[in-house]
Write a protein that holds these residues in place. Structure first.
Motif, PDB file in Angstrom:
ATOM      1  N   GLU A  47       0.830  -1.199   0.000  1.00 41.73           N
ATOM      2  CA  GLU A  47       0.000   0.000   0.000  1.00 41.73           C
ATOM      3  C   GLU A  47       0.867   1.253   0.000  1.00 41.73           C
ATOM      4  N   ALA A  48       0.326   2.309  -0.551  1.00 40.49           N
ATOM      5  CA  ALA A  48       0.968   3.622  -0.528  1.00 40.49           C
ATOM      6  C   ALA A  48      -0.106   4.659  -0.283  1.00 40.49           C
ATOM      7  N   ARG A  49       0.260   5.730   0.386  1.00 39.29           N
ATOM      8  CA  ARG A  49      -0.682   6.803   0.677  1.00 39.29           C
ATOM      9  C   ARG A  49      -0.255   8.042  -0.100  1.00 39.29           C
ATOM     10  N   LEU A  50      -1.193   8.611  -0.847  1.00 38.26           N
ATOM     11  CA  LEU A  50      -0.970   9.837  -1.601  1.00 38.26           C
ATOM     12  C   LEU A  50      -1.557  10.985  -0.806  1.00 38.26           C
ATOM     13  N   TYR A  51      -0.703  11.933  -0.404  1.00 38.66           N
ATOM     14  CA  TYR A  51      -1.143  13.125   0.319  1.00 38.66           C
ATOM     15  C   TYR A  51      -1.232  14.293  -0.656  1.00 38.66           C
ATOM     16  N   LEU A  52      -2.230  15.158  -0.455  1.00 37.24           N
ATOM     17  CA  LEU A  52      -2.424  16.341  -1.282  1.00 37.24           C
ATOM     18  C   LEU A  52      -2.261  17.582  -0.426  1.00 37.24           C
ATOM     19  N   ASP A  53      -1.506  18.548  -0.921  1.00 39.45           N
ATOM     20  CA  ASP A  53      -1.366  19.821  -0.217  1.00 39.45           C
ATOM     21  C   ASP A  53      -1.348  20.965  -1.225  1.00 39.45           C
ATOM     22  N   ALA A  54      -2.190  20.833  -2.241  1.00 38.79           N
ATOM     23  CA  ALA A  54      -2.293  21.845  -3.297  1.00 38.79           C
ATOM     24  C   ALA A  54      -3.683  21.721  -3.922  1.00 38.79           C
ATOM     25  N   GLU A  99      -9.248  23.509  -3.183  1.00 37.32           N
ATOM     26  CA  GLU A  99      -7.985  23.609  -2.474  1.00 37.32           C
ATOM     27  C   GLU A  99      -7.892  22.457  -1.485  1.00 37.32           C
ATOM     28  N   ALA A 100      -6.669  22.101  -1.112  1.00 40.16           N
ATOM     29  CA  ALA A 100      -6.452  20.980  -0.198  1.00 40.16           C
ATOM     30  C   ALA A 100      -7.158  21.196   1.135  1.00 40.16           C
ATOM     31  N   SER A 101      -7.365  22.442   1.523  1.00 38.34           N
ATOM     32  CA  SER A 101      -7.980  22.739   2.818  1.00 38.34           C
ATOM     33  C   SER A 101      -9.492  22.528   2.842  1.00 38.34           C
ATOM     34  N   GLU A 102     -10.105  22.233   1.723  1.00 39.76           N
ATOM     35  CA  GLU A 102     -11.552  22.044   1.658  1.00 39.76           C
ATOM     36  C   GLU A 102     -11.901  20.582   1.979  1.00 39.76           C
ATOM     37  N   ASP A 103     -11.913  20.274   3.285  1.00 38.33           N
ATOM     38  CA  ASP A 103     -12.082  18.905   3.755  1.00 38.33           C
ATOM     39  C   ASP A 103     -13.368  18.240   3.270  1.00 38.33           C
ATOM     40  N   THR A 104     -14.480  18.897   3.417  1.00 39.15           N
ATOM     41  CA  THR A 104     -15.758  18.301   3.037  1.00 39.15           C
ATOM     42  C   THR A 104     -15.808  18.034   1.537  1.00 39.15           C
ATOM     43  N   ALA A 105     -15.330  18.976   0.752  1.00 39.88           N
ATOM     44  CA  ALA A 105     -15.318  18.789  -0.705  1.00 39.88           C
ATOM     45  C   ALA A 105     -14.482  17.571  -1.077  1.00 39.88           C
ATOM     46  N   HIS A 153      -0.454  29.029  -1.298  1.00 42.43           N
ATOM     47  CA  HIS A 153      -0.036  29.819  -0.139  1.00 42.43           C
ATOM     48  C   HIS A 153      -0.053  29.005   1.154  1.00 42.43           C
ATOM     49  N   TYR A 154      -0.838  27.935   1.209  1.00 41.22           N
ATOM     50  CA  TYR A 154      -0.957  27.119   2.417  1.00 41.22           C
ATOM     51  C   TYR A 154      -0.067  25.874   2.381  1.00 41.22           C
ATOM     52  N   THR A 155       0.582  25.590   1.256  1.00 35.53           N
ATOM     53  CA  THR A 155       1.402  24.388   1.113  1.00 35.53           C
ATOM     54  C   THR A 155       2.620  24.478   2.025  1.00 35.53           C
ATOM     55  N   VAL A 156       2.844  23.430   2.834  1.00 38.21           N
ATOM     56  CA  VAL A 156       3.953  23.456   3.788  1.00 38.21           C
ATOM     57  C   VAL A 156       5.158  22.654   3.316  1.00 38.21           C
ATOM     58  N   GLY A 157       4.998  21.853   2.291  1.00 37.18           N
ATOM     59  CA  GLY A 157       6.093  21.048   1.751  1.00 37.18           C
ATOM     60  C   GLY A 157       5.882  20.926   0.254  1.00 37.18           C
ATOM     61  N   GLU A 158       5.849  19.701  -0.205  1.00 33.47           N
ATOM     62  CA  GLU A 158       5.556  19.436  -1.613  1.00 33.47           C
ATOM     63  C   GLU A 158       4.050  19.554  -1.850  1.00 33.47           C
ATOM     64  N   PRO A 159       3.627  19.877  -3.082  1.00 34.25           N
ATOM     65  CA  PRO A 159       2.197  19.947  -3.381  1.00 34.25           C
ATOM     66  C   PRO A 159       1.487  18.602  -3.215  1.00 34.25           C
ATOM     67  N   TRP A 160       2.190  17.511  -3.435  1.00 35.79           N
ATOM     68  CA  TRP A 160       1.669  16.157  -3.215  1.00 35.79           C
ATOM     69  C   TRP A 160       2.873  15.250  -2.994  1.00 35.79           C
ATOM     70  N   TRP A 161       2.641  14.149  -2.281  1.00 32.07           N
ATOM     71  CA  TRP A 161       3.721  13.188  -2.067  1.00 32.07           C
ATOM     72  C   TRP A 161       3.149  11.824  -1.737  1.00 32.07           C
ATOM     73  N   LEU A 162       3.964  10.811  -1.980  1.00 32.93           N
ATOM     74  CA  LEU A 162       3.595   9.434  -1.679  1.00 32.93           C
ATOM     75  C   LEU A 162       4.313   8.987  -0.420  1.00 32.93           C
ATOM     76  N   GLY A 163       3.578   8.366   0.478  1.00 38.71           N
ATOM     77  CA  GLY A 163       4.136   7.829   1.716  1.00 38.71           C
ATOM     78  C   GLY A 163       3.628   6.427   1.943  1.00 38.71           C
ATOM     79  N   ARG A 164       4.069   5.803   2.983  1.00 42.94           N
ATOM     80  CA  ARG A 164       3.616   4.454   3.336  1.00 42.94           C
ATOM     81  C   ARG A 164       2.407   4.521   4.227  1.00 42.94           C
TER      82      ARG A 164
END
Length: 109
Positions: free
Chosen positions: A33-40, A50-56, A98-109
């Protein structure tokens, strides 16, 4: 997991971890498995958010749960596009917002 390897996976989970929307994909043959995180900014279908729109994210990403990823590409601009066997297209911007703290997206475990 490399971006290209996402094309042989299926979505097993969607959610939000702290402030990051994510989806988890699994490889059908190995079970890895891999987890794709979004921050853009991301788009799914005709909607863009935007990544901050949790409900959407939760509402839109629910349609991806259980779907097979048949194509995964990283654009020259750093964007990520995933296509499912049912024709859904998730695109994540490769540009930091403006809210991105690292990469716009990344893959993690």
């Amino acid at each position: 997991m490399r971006v290209e390897a996402l094309a042989a996976t299926f979505v097993v989970e969607v959610g939000i971890r702290q402030s990051w929307p994510f989806l988890v994909v699994a490889d059908a043959s190995s079970g890895a498995e891999a987890r794709l995180y979004l921050d853009a900014t991301w788009s799914l279908g005709d909607s863009s958010h935007e990544a901050s729109e949790d409900t959407a994210w939760l509402v839109a990403a629910a349609e991806l749960n259980g779907e097979n990823i048949v194509d995964a590409r990283q654009g020259s601009d750093g964007s990520l596009t995933l296509m499912t066997s049912e024709g859904a297209r998730l695109t994540v911007s490769g540009q930091a917002a403006h809210y991105t703290v690292g990469e716009p997206w990344w893959l993690g475990r």
